[in-house]
Design an enzyme around this catalytic site. Structure first.
Site, PDB file in Angstrom:
ATOM      1  N   LYS A   1     -21.634  56.988  45.946  1.00  0.00           N
ATOM      2  CA  LYS A   1     -22.563  57.661  45.024  1.00  0.00           C
ATOM      3  C   LYS A   1     -23.895  56.936  44.951  1.00  0.00           C
ATOM      4  O   LYS A   1     -24.752  57.274  44.151  1.00  0.00           O
ATOM      5  CB  LYS A   1     -21.947  57.709  43.617  1.00  0.00           C
TER       6      LYS A   1
ATOM      7  N   ARG B   1      -7.049  42.333  60.327  1.00  0.00           N
ATOM      8  CA  ARG B   1      -6.650  40.939  60.127  1.00  0.00           C
ATOM      9  C   ARG B   1      -7.257  40.294  58.883  1.00  0.00           C
ATOM     10  O   ARG B   1      -6.559  39.656  58.102  1.00  0.00           O
ATOM     11  CB  ARG B   1      -7.046  40.076  61.341  1.00  0.00           C
ATOM     12  N   THR B   2      -8.556  40.434  58.724  1.00  0.00           N
ATOM     13  CA  THR B   2      -9.207  39.681  57.647  1.00  0.00           C
ATOM     14  C   THR B   2      -8.690  40.142  56.291  1.00  0.00           C
ATOM     15  O   THR B   2      -8.279  39.330  55.456  1.00  0.00           O
ATOM     16  CB  THR B   2     -10.735  39.847  57.744  1.00  0.00           C
TER      17      THR B   2
ATOM     18  N   HIS C   1     -19.030  35.115  60.356  1.00  0.00           N
ATOM     19  CA  HIS C   1     -17.654  35.375  59.943  1.00  0.00           C
ATOM     20  C   HIS C   1     -17.023  34.001  59.693  1.00  0.00           C
ATOM     21  O   HIS C   1     -16.227  33.506  60.490  1.00  0.00           O
ATOM     22  CB  HIS C   1     -16.922  36.138  61.057  1.00  0.00           C
TER      23      HIS C   1
ATOM     24  N   ARG D   1     -16.739  42.148  52.917  1.00  0.00           N
ATOM     25  CA  ARG D   1     -17.162  42.439  54.305  1.00  0.00           C
ATOM     26  C   ARG D   1     -18.218  43.521  54.213  1.00  0.00           C
ATOM     27  O   ARG D   1     -17.977  44.592  53.648  1.00  0.00           O
ATOM     28  CB  ARG D   1     -16.003  42.900  55.171  1.00  0.00           C
TER      29      ARG D   1
HETATM   30  N1   CP Z   1     -10.940  39.040  63.500  1.00  0.00           N
HETATM   31  C1   CP Z   1     -11.229  40.014  62.604  1.00  0.00           C
HETATM   32  O1   CP Z   1     -12.180  39.898  61.800  1.00  0.00           O
HETATM   33  O2   CP Z   1     -10.408  41.103  62.659  1.00  0.00           O
HETATM   34  P1   CP Z   1     -10.520  42.361  61.701  1.00  0.00           P
HETATM   35  O3   CP Z   1     -11.842  43.042  61.991  1.00  0.00           O
HETATM   36  O4   CP Z   1      -9.334  43.208  62.019  1.00  0.00           O
HETATM   37  O5   CP Z   1     -10.515  41.869  60.281  1.00  0.00           O
END
Ligand code: CP
Length: 301
Positions: free
Chosen positions: A80, A51-52, A129, A101
């Site tokens: 590396k 999703r993100t 998040h 991320r």
């Molecule tokens: N909600 C969320 O962060 O989903 P993903 O891990 O799929 O990005």
């Protein structure tokens, strides 16, 4: 707002501005279709995502921007031994905004020190998040036309799920909200997070979800984060502690909503998807409008 690595860095007014802008974008997306023409977004994902990453990419494409990056650090020079700092320096040279991320706490903050362009956290370890919190608040706000007086239940892995601290920090910026925290004892919200929200949110720690379902306006289910557990046995003990069945969901108020940041594993039965309260896929879709609003705010002219 230059970067967004913690929801605590932005004010209530900035959250409300993003909600308002996202509402406008959702109503009339074509009005924004050239807003980031000529801009480039880097996505640096050191952990898996559906999703993100995809909603950020969708948001950038809908704004007529371009996208580069990696969805798996094993195909980058991190493999590396390159540091986050050097990778971020490169992405900052190649693009106008970075979405990162990473599994390490503090990685977002480090990235801001080495980047000349805005850095957005797409999830930082178990820490935060922030863009998930914005889309969560957007979804709740849209459904109830505000947040005042809502009873919100957060359920499941409140210790390792990074959406939980961000959502709590975001909700703590609004008044009149009651939070019910349902988890097994070993998966309670971390004490540091409880201290951070102390005096800003009314919270109740509970275990028995069934008896409270009829009172809740928002039920926010979460996945037990298997990948964060020290060993398999500890995960097995708690993985099915809360499973929302159709029968349980039907005891909720008609106007209540069920959310989940997704992915789900076993904690919401598929039969719940058919109920009118199930809003988790709509919630995920709202990630596009809210991320378009954020990118426009951070990168737009
Ligand atoms: N909600 C969320 O962060 O989903 P993903 O891990 O799929 O990005």
């Amino acid at each position: 707002m230059k970067h967004l690595v913690s929801i605590r860095d932005i004010s209530t007014k900035e959250i409300l501005n993003l909600i308002e802008l996202a509402q406008d974008i959702e109503t009339n997306p074509h009005a924004y279709s050239d807003r980031l023409k000529g801009k480039i977004m880097s996505t640096l994902f050191y952990e898996p995502s559906t999703r993100t990453r995809l909603s950020f990419e969708s948001a950038m494409h809908r704004l007529n921007g371009k996208v580069l990056g990696f969805a798996d650090a094993n195909v980058s020079s991190a493999k590396k031994g390159e540091s986050i700092a050097d990778t971020v320096r490169m992405a900052s040279a190649y693009s106008d905004v970075i979405v990162l991320r990473h599994f390490l706490e503090g990685s977002g903050r480090i990235a801001t020190e080495y980047s000349d362009v805005p850095v957005i956290s797409g999830g930082t370890g178990i820490q935060e998040h922030p863009t998930q919190a914005i889309l969560d608040v957007y979804t709740i706000h849209k459904h109830f036309d505000g947040l005042d007086g809502l009873k919100i239940g957060l359920v499941g892995d409140l210790r390792y799920g990074r959406t939980i601290p961000s959502l709590l920090y975001a909700l703590a910026k609004f008044s009149g909200i009651e939070i019910y925290l349902f988890s097994p004892p070993e998966l309670r919200v971390r004490m540091s997070v409880m201290n951070d929200i102390s005096g800003k949110l009314t919270t109740y720690i509970k275990q028995d979800l069934k008896s409270h379902l009829p009172e809740l306006d928002v039920l926010y289910m979460t996945r037990v984060q298997k990948e964060r557990f020290p060993d398999e046995a500890s995960y097995e003990r708690v993985k099915d502690f809360y499973v929302l069945s159709g029968a349980m969901a039907q005891t909720m108020k008609k106007e209540s909503i069920i959310l989940h940041p997704l992915p789900r594993v076993n904690e919401i039965a598929y039969e719940v998807d058919r109920l009118p309260q199930a809003k988790y896929f709509e919630q995920a879709k709202n990630g596009v409008w809210t991320r378009m609003a954020l990118l426009t705010t951070l990168v737009g002219e």
